[in-house]
Design a protein around this motif. Sequence first.
Motif, PDB file in Angstrom:
ATOM      1  N   LYS A   1       0.798  -1.045  -0.028  1.00 20.26           N
ATOM      2  CA  LYS A   1       0.111  -0.047   0.063  1.00 20.26           C
ATOM      3  C   LYS A   1       0.881   1.238  -0.015  1.00 20.26           C
ATOM      4  N   ASN A   2       0.382   2.346  -0.785  1.00 20.21           N
ATOM      5  CA  ASN A   2       1.262   3.444  -1.033  1.00 20.21           C
ATOM      6  C   ASN A   2       2.665   3.367  -1.548  1.00 20.21           C
ATOM      7  N   HIS A   3       3.023   1.861  -1.721  1.00 21.09           N
ATOM      8  CA  HIS A   3       4.570   1.698  -2.190  1.00 21.09           C
ATOM      9  C   HIS A   3       5.528   2.585  -1.599  1.00 21.09           C
ATOM     10  N   ASN A   4       5.462   2.859  -0.397  1.00 20.46           N
ATOM     11  CA  ASN A   4       6.562   3.752   0.246  1.00 20.46           C
ATOM     12  C   ASN A   4       7.277   2.689   1.297  1.00 20.46           C
ATOM     13  N   PHE A   5       8.716   2.768   1.550  1.00 22.20           N
ATOM     14  CA  PHE A   5       9.039   1.813   2.346  1.00 22.20           C
ATOM     15  C   PHE A   5      10.335   2.579   3.023  1.00 22.20           C
ATOM     16  N   ASN A   6      10.360   2.628   4.266  1.00 26.38           N
ATOM     17  CA  ASN A   6      11.427   3.542   4.815  1.00 26.38           C
ATOM     18  C   ASN A   6      12.466   2.484   5.493  1.00 26.38           C
ATOM     19  N   TYR A   7      13.946   2.523   5.108  1.00 27.67           N
ATOM     20  CA  TYR A   7      14.652   1.677   5.413  1.00 27.67           C
ATOM     21  C   TYR A   7      15.119   1.874   7.171  1.00 27.67           C
ATOM     22  N   SER A   8      14.561   2.756   7.710  1.00 25.47           N
ATOM     23  CA  SER A   8      14.557   2.783   9.148  1.00 25.47           C
ATOM     24  C   SER A   8      13.743   1.760   9.840  1.00 25.47           C
ATOM     25  N   TRP A   9      12.889   1.179   9.026  1.00 20.22           N
ATOM     26  CA  TRP A   9      12.160  -0.293   9.723  1.00 20.22           C
ATOM     27  C   TRP A   9      13.226  -1.293   9.939  1.00 20.22           C
ATOM     28  N   PHE A  10      14.200  -1.398   9.459  1.00 17.19           N
ATOM     29  CA  PHE A  10      15.381  -2.246   9.869  1.00 17.19           C
ATOM     30  C   PHE A  10      15.984  -2.007  11.044  1.00 17.19           C
ATOM     31  N   THR A  11      15.794  -0.533  11.692  1.00 18.77           N
ATOM     32  CA  THR A  11      16.634  -0.112  12.741  1.00 18.77           C
ATOM     33  C   THR A  11      15.840   0.383  13.698  1.00 18.77           C
ATOM     34  N   LYS A  12      14.502   0.153  13.743  1.00 15.56           N
ATOM     35  CA  LYS A  12      13.658   0.507  14.829  1.00 15.56           C
ATOM     36  C   LYS A  12      14.029   0.232  16.224  1.00 15.56           C
ATOM     37  N   TRP A  13      14.947  -0.970  16.438  1.00 14.68           N
ATOM     38  CA  TRP A  13      15.641  -1.307  17.559  1.00 14.68           C
ATOM     39  C   TRP A  13      16.357   0.067  18.301  1.00 14.68           C
ATOM     40  N   MET A  14      16.864   1.060  17.279  1.00 14.15           N
ATOM     41  CA  MET A  14      17.989   1.867  17.519  1.00 14.15           C
ATOM     42  C   MET A  14      17.259   2.985  18.193  1.00 14.15           C
ATOM     43  N   GLY A  15      15.934   3.111  18.574  1.00 16.75           N
ATOM     44  CA  GLY A  15      15.094   4.406  19.103  1.00 16.75           C
ATOM     45  C   GLY A  15      15.443   5.666  18.499  1.00 16.75           C
ATOM     46  N   ASP A  16      15.878   6.497  19.093  1.00 14.14           N
ATOM     47  CA  ASP A  16      15.923   7.777  18.414  1.00 14.14           C
ATOM     48  C   ASP A  16      16.941   7.925  17.249  1.00 14.14           C
ATOM     49  N   GLY A  17      17.829   6.729  17.428  1.00 17.40           N
ATOM     50  CA  GLY A  17      18.810   6.706  16.163  1.00 17.40           C
ATOM     51  C   GLY A  17      18.437   5.807  14.845  1.00 17.40           C
ATOM     52  N   ALA A  18      16.993   5.530  14.933  1.00 18.12           N
ATOM     53  CA  ALA A  18      16.504   4.918  13.862  1.00 18.12           C
ATOM     54  C   ALA A  18      16.553   5.327  12.631  1.00 18.12           C
ATOM     55  N   SER A  19      16.486   6.660  12.561  1.00 12.83           N
ATOM     56  CA  SER A  19      16.713   7.464  11.232  1.00 12.83           C
ATOM     57  C   SER A  19      17.975   7.401  10.589  1.00 12.83           C
ATOM     58  N   THR A  20      18.942   7.627  11.276  1.00 14.18           N
ATOM     59  CA  THR A  20      20.307   7.614  10.892  1.00 14.18           C
ATOM     60  C   THR A  20      20.680   6.151  10.579  1.00 14.18           C
ATOM     61  N   GLY A  21      20.240   5.081  11.391  1.00 11.27           N
ATOM     62  CA  GLY A  21      20.529   3.852  11.003  1.00 11.27           C
ATOM     63  C   GLY A  21      19.735   3.541   9.669  1.00 11.27           C
TER      64      GLY A  21
END
Length: 419
Positions: free
Chosen positions: A191-211
């Motif tokens: 759905k919507n065809h959008n995928f954020n790579y930060s999905w793999f780094t959710k465990w990093m908390g506030d650093g998920a975006s950088t991850g």
Amino acid sequence: MLYYLFHYLEQFDVPGARLFDYITFRAGFALILSLFIAIVFGRKIIDRLQLMQVGEIVRNLGLQGQMEKKGTPTMGGIIIILAIVVPCLLLGKLGNIYMILMIIATLWCGALGFCDDYIKVAHHNKEGMKGKFKIVGQVGLGLIVGLTMYLSPAIVMDQNVEVVDPVTHEVVIEHKAQNIKAAETTIPFVKNHNFNYSWFTKWMGDGASTGGWIVFILVTIFVVAAVSNGANLTDGLDGLATSTSAVIGVALAIMCYLGGNVVYSTYLNIMYIPNSSELVVYAAAFIGATVGFLWYNGYPAQVFMGDTGSLCLGGIIAVFAILIRKELLIPILCLTFFCEDLSVMVQVAYFKYTKKRYGVGKRIFKMTPLHHHFQVPAGQVEAKWQKPVHAIPEPKIVMRFVLVAILLAVLTFVTLKIR
């Protein structure tokens, strides 16, 4: 350069000056100019290569018509690079970060392939540059592209979201008013065809975006290396890599135009990438260069692109797809390249496995890369379960690969409507 010149002339009401404001006009002009350069100046470059005796080194593998290609000028990728870069410098917005990155990628991969070809020709070494040095160059380009996309404030995106109209209660597509900086890409079948790579780094908390950006950069490196090497392996028959790359270029150009236009991207419910539409000019030059090169590279080839061209074509396709956030569609769009890659890896792995286990190495394909499998004439079959077949003529193999490339391009667009 011409874009800025005519933009300046607009204030003096020069007739036709505003034409250069239109992407479609500049793209069409770029295509025509690249065709002209490839065909007209290509002949002069081929003659020069012949005078320099820059001929292809051919090993006798028993393939039909193979030895006839010995001595054919190589390093013809210079024609493609010239036919791409010159129109882009003349007609493109040179301040656009996407255009800058594509020109860098073109020259970078071209230089990498040129070094490989030079070693082959100057030292009469068919192997050319060692594989590890090619990988270093490809990793370097992946890092440049990935880090620039992460650090540059000019590279942003606009998410497409589904909302319910309060009046009609119908689901409509909207784009957020504010552009965002995110490691997002387009992924098919969701759905919507959008995928954020930060999905793999959710465990990093506030650093998920950088991850997420770190994951994105790693994916960028992998895609650049895989597609570049795949195009390199595909360059084994007259016009094969050139024609399939042209088909892929057309598909990428259409996706770029749609994703760079807020109206079309909203209608199709795909990611909108501001300012990326400038890459349509580059894509047009790419298409013109590859089609123009076919004038001399079609069967029987008067010139080979060499690694100067094949590594460059693969690198261009990879970086272009990454910039328009379509790198996860590459496995479908460039499946022919990946099949060439996989055929070699599977063949080598199976041969080593059977040799270690049975003492005699066996092959799955009659010859790799995959396109050579169809060239092996009757009688040259090792495995008992393989039925002898007649060799398929080279032009027919190329045409069938092109038809498959067209089918894959259409299928790539179809995936955008399957959710």
